[in-house]
Enzyme design. Sequence first.
Site, PDB file in Angstrom:
ATOM      1  N   ASN A 289      -9.504  -6.585  -7.256  1.00 32.63           N
ATOM      2  CA  ASN A 289      -8.187  -6.779  -7.870  1.00 32.63           C
ATOM      3  C   ASN A 289      -7.983  -8.279  -8.105  1.00 32.63           C
ATOM      4  O   ASN A 289      -8.872  -9.082  -7.829  1.00 32.63           O
ATOM      5  CB  ASN A 289      -7.091  -6.182  -6.985  1.00 32.63           C
ATOM      6  CG  ASN A 289      -7.140  -6.775  -5.594  1.00 32.63           C
ATOM      7  OD1 ASN A 289      -6.901  -7.968  -5.405  1.00 32.63           O
ATOM      8  ND2 ASN A 289      -7.481  -5.954  -4.602  1.00 32.63           N
TER       9      ASN A 289
ATOM     10  N   LYS B 158       4.050   2.865   7.851  1.00 30.04           N
ATOM     11  CA  LYS B 158       3.066   1.995   8.498  1.00 30.04           C
ATOM     12  C   LYS B 158       3.617   1.371   9.778  1.00 30.04           C
ATOM     13  O   LYS B 158       2.949   0.542  10.408  1.00 30.04           O
ATOM     14  CB  LYS B 158       2.590   0.937   7.504  1.00 30.04           C
ATOM     15  CG  LYS B 158       1.975   1.585   6.245  1.00 30.04           C
ATOM     16  CD  LYS B 158       1.403   0.585   5.275  1.00 30.04           C
ATOM     17  CE  LYS B 158       0.993   1.253   3.974  1.00 30.04           C
ATOM     18  NZ  LYS B 158      -0.245   0.748   3.413  1.00 30.04           N
TER      19      LYS B 158
ATOM     20  N   LYS C 270       6.875   2.388   2.828  1.00 34.09           N
ATOM     21  CA  LYS C 270       5.720   1.771   3.507  1.00 34.09           C
ATOM     22  C   LYS C 270       6.116   1.248   4.884  1.00 34.09           C
ATOM     23  O   LYS C 270       5.361   1.353   5.846  1.00 34.09           O
ATOM     24  CB  LYS C 270       5.137   0.636   2.657  1.00 34.09           C
ATOM     25  CG  LYS C 270       4.280   1.178   1.519  1.00 34.09           C
ATOM     26  CD  LYS C 270       3.690   0.120   0.611  1.00 34.09           C
ATOM     27  CE  LYS C 270       2.975   0.830  -0.542  1.00 34.09           C
ATOM     28  NZ  LYS C 270       2.577  -0.028  -1.622  1.00 34.09           N
TER      29      LYS C 270
ATOM     30  N   PHE D 187       2.931  -6.259   3.457  1.00 32.03           N
ATOM     31  CA  PHE D 187       3.422  -6.558   2.116  1.00 32.03           C
ATOM     32  C   PHE D 187       3.483  -5.252   1.330  1.00 32.03           C
ATOM     33  O   PHE D 187       2.785  -4.289   1.671  1.00 32.03           O
ATOM     34  CB  PHE D 187       2.484  -7.537   1.395  1.00 32.03           C
ATOM     35  CG  PHE D 187       2.800  -8.984   1.647  1.00 32.03           C
ATOM     36  CD1 PHE D 187       2.643  -9.532   2.900  1.00 32.03           C
ATOM     37  CD2 PHE D 187       3.257  -9.806   0.616  1.00 32.03           C
ATOM     38  CE1 PHE D 187       2.933 -10.870   3.142  1.00 32.03           C
ATOM     39  CE2 PHE D 187       3.549 -11.139   0.834  1.00 32.03           C
ATOM     40  CZ  PHE D 187       3.386 -11.672   2.095  1.00 32.03           C
TER      41      PHE D 187
ATOM     42  N   ASP E  38      -7.570   0.616  -2.154  1.00 29.14           N
ATOM     43  CA  ASP E  38      -7.306   1.906  -1.501  1.00 29.14           C
ATOM     44  C   ASP E  38      -8.536   2.811  -1.510  1.00 29.14           C
ATOM     45  O   ASP E  38      -8.642   3.713  -0.683  1.00 29.14           O
ATOM     46  CB  ASP E  38      -6.136   2.611  -2.215  1.00 29.14           C
ATOM     47  CG  ASP E  38      -4.824   1.917  -1.901  1.00 29.14           C
ATOM     48  OD1 ASP E  38      -4.663   1.464  -0.750  1.00 29.14           O
ATOM     49  OD2 ASP E  38      -3.965   1.805  -2.805  1.00 29.14           O
TER      50      ASP E  38
ATOM     51  N   LYS F  45     -29.399  -1.119  -9.847  1.00 32.38           N
ATOM     52  CA  LYS F  45     -28.435  -1.210 -10.951  1.00 32.38           C
ATOM     53  C   LYS F  45     -28.325   0.133 -11.678  1.00 32.38           C
ATOM     54  O   LYS F  45     -29.352   0.716 -12.048  1.00 32.38           O
ATOM     55  CB  LYS F  45     -28.894  -2.303 -11.925  1.00 32.38           C
ATOM     56  CG  LYS F  45     -27.938  -2.517 -13.053  1.00 32.38           C
ATOM     57  CD  LYS F  45     -28.436  -3.582 -14.015  1.00 32.38           C
ATOM     58  CE  LYS F  45     -27.491  -3.687 -15.187  1.00 32.38           C
ATOM     59  NZ  LYS F  45     -28.047  -4.487 -16.267  1.00 32.38           N
TER      60      LYS F  45
HETATM   61  O1  PMT Z   1      -3.283 -13.499  -3.324  1.00 32.95           O
HETATM   62  P1  PMT Z   1      -2.246 -13.875  -4.371  1.00 32.95           P
HETATM   63  O2  PMT Z   1      -2.874 -14.110  -5.725  1.00 32.95           O
HETATM   64  O3  PMT Z   1      -1.388 -15.024  -3.918  1.00 32.95           O
HETATM   65  O4  PMT Z   1      -1.281 -12.619  -4.548  1.00 32.95           O
HETATM   66  C1  PMT Z   1      -0.402 -12.257  -3.529  1.00 32.95           C
HETATM   67  C2  PMT Z   1      -0.283 -10.729  -3.383  1.00 32.95           C
HETATM   68  C3  PMT Z   1       0.357 -10.137  -4.621  1.00 32.95           C
HETATM   69  C4  PMT Z   1      -1.671 -10.106  -3.171  1.00 32.95           C
HETATM   70  C5  PMT Z   1       0.607 -10.482  -2.113  1.00 32.95           C
HETATM   71  O5  PMT Z   1       1.874 -11.044  -2.302  1.00 32.95           O
HETATM   72  C6  PMT Z   1       0.743  -8.995  -1.811  1.00 32.95           C
HETATM   73  O6  PMT Z   1       1.619  -8.320  -2.308  1.00 32.95           O
HETATM   74  N1  PMT Z   1      -0.161  -8.456  -0.943  1.00 32.95           N
HETATM   75  C7  PMT Z   1      -0.255  -7.033  -0.651  1.00 32.95           C
HETATM   76  C8  PMT Z   1      -1.025  -6.331  -1.735  1.00 32.95           C
HETATM   77  C9  PMT Z   1      -1.189  -4.841  -1.447  1.00 32.95           C
HETATM   78  O7  PMT Z   1      -2.273  -4.408  -1.193  1.00 32.95           O
HETATM   79  O8  PMT Z   1      -0.058  -4.155  -1.440  1.00 32.95           O
HETATM   80  P2  PMT Z   1       0.013  -2.540  -1.194  1.00 32.95           P
HETATM   81  O9  PMT Z   1       1.424  -2.204  -1.518  1.00 32.95           O
HETATM   82  O10 PMT Z   1      -1.085  -1.868  -1.958  1.00 32.95           O
HETATM   83  O11 PMT Z   1      -0.270  -2.365   0.353  1.00 32.95           O
HETATM   84  C10 PMT Z   1       0.759  -2.315   1.330  1.00 32.95           C
HETATM   85  C11 PMT Z   1       0.309  -2.994   2.607  1.00 32.95           C
HETATM   86  O12 PMT Z   1      -0.738  -2.230   3.229  1.00 32.95           O
HETATM   87  C12 PMT Z   1      -0.229  -4.391   2.439  1.00 32.95           C
HETATM   88  O13 PMT Z   1       0.205  -5.166   3.534  1.00 32.95           O
HETATM   89  C13 PMT Z   1      -1.746  -4.214   2.466  1.00 32.95           C
HETATM   90  O14 PMT Z   1      -2.400  -5.367   3.008  1.00 32.95           O
HETATM   91  C14 PMT Z   1      -1.887  -3.013   3.401  1.00 32.95           C
HETATM   92  N2  PMT Z   1      -3.039  -2.131   3.123  1.00 32.95           N
HETATM   93  C15 PMT Z   1      -3.177  -1.524   1.915  1.00 32.95           C
HETATM   94  C16 PMT Z   1      -4.213  -0.642   1.710  1.00 32.95           C
HETATM   95  C17 PMT Z   1      -5.113  -0.387   2.760  1.00 32.95           C
HETATM   96  N3  PMT Z   1      -6.129   0.456   2.597  1.00 32.95           N
HETATM   97  N4  PMT Z   1      -4.971  -0.987   3.930  1.00 32.95           N
HETATM   98  C18 PMT Z   1      -3.941  -1.869   4.137  1.00 32.95           C
HETATM   99  O15 PMT Z   1      -3.801  -2.425   5.223  1.00 32.95           O
END
Ligand code: PMT
Length: 398
Positions: free
Chosen positions: A206, A337, A333, A319, A275, A285
Amino acid sequence: MKKILIGVTGGIAAYKACDLVSRLVKNGDEVKVIMTDNACRFVQPATFEALCHHPVYTDTFATSLDGEIHHISLGAWADVFAIVPATANIIAKLAHGLADDMLSSTMLAATCAKVIAPAMNTHMFENPATQRNLAILRNDGMQIVEPASGHLACGDVGKGKLPDVEDLFEAVQAAAVWPKPLQGKRVLISAGPTQEAIDPVRYLTNHSSGKMGYALARQAYRLGAEVTLLSGPSALRAPYGVTVLPFVSANDLFCLVKDRMDQADYIIMSAAVGDYRASEIAPNKIKKHDEQMCLTLVKNPDILQYIGEHRHQQIVCGFAMETEHLLENAKAKLAKKNCHMIVANHLKQAGAGFQTDTNVATLIQPDEQKALPLMSKDELAQTILLEMMKIENGGQAC
Ligand code: PMT
């Protein structure tokens, strides 16, 4: 705006102090400079005067036009006093309380935060006398910036180089933050993207740059914490004073988190974790054949959910990055979580999200929500950390 006093001593690295002064001035700090006589053999005071727009102080007995006793008033003026570079000689003088010139006299009189950046030949640095003197200064509460290793001006290779300007800048900025409310706390932060391999050539990823997580690490260090930053692939330089552990895939990150989470007091998951991953990584390849191809994906572990389910004393912040229904999804979330707080940011909002130096966020807790204006990621990082301290203190601001 911070008031920074830079002391320059007579080593070849004196020219690098010019870069530091320039960097501090560009940051909006007010900078004044004291030079020893030997420093003036390497760099002219006029260079520093042009960079910091103040006269350079060299002589304790120079006529003072403003009527001030400068070796006293400069120390009282400064928020931080940093000697860059610091020779073995000034280190020895400071360790024994000598005050025989403008720089050492001002240092002895100053009560502000003090930073010493040694730079010299490796053998001089490793000499037991220098090491003993540095230990005294450390014990006296001065922050010593460890020299880097590499080719030295004298031709030797070893430890003794002045670190990069960015590290010196960060050491000075961190010293300017006082008190240190996170002293004694261990903060674990994840940052950046995951990469999920498809074959030896390709991967799923991403747009995360790591800027948000690196800002959190930088600010946590400035507030006094012992910081471990788990970083996905990122072009950013490691923040000064922070332990950085790299990861590539979500499973790599999961292993690091499981290993470290019990030792942490605060955990912040700002990484953009994929995810899904490819169900199998092709050993070679994948060649192009048909017009369409199918890739089977399997779910990655939800690391934040695991943290929420296994947390004990830790304060946990996740986040939520959304492109629609931001608050609704972020609240879901928070509950699913089991976090103390979710930082909700909207990818489609101007100045927010991936790769920007700014962000727009709403801090969501079970019983309150705070919408924050557009601010730098560093400012947001500080706000998040202060909010987590408040949660730890049962709602009381520190
Ligand atoms: O790195 P930058 O360019 O500065 O950008 C910042 C950002 C946009 C990446 C940051 O501000 C941000 O939003 N980070 C979280 C991105 C994310 O994965 O969001 P989510 O809504 O998909 O996930 C929710 C939370 O679960 C997050 O804390 C994530 O770290 C966590 N997660 C998600 C999926 C997974 N399989 N395991 C996780 O722990």
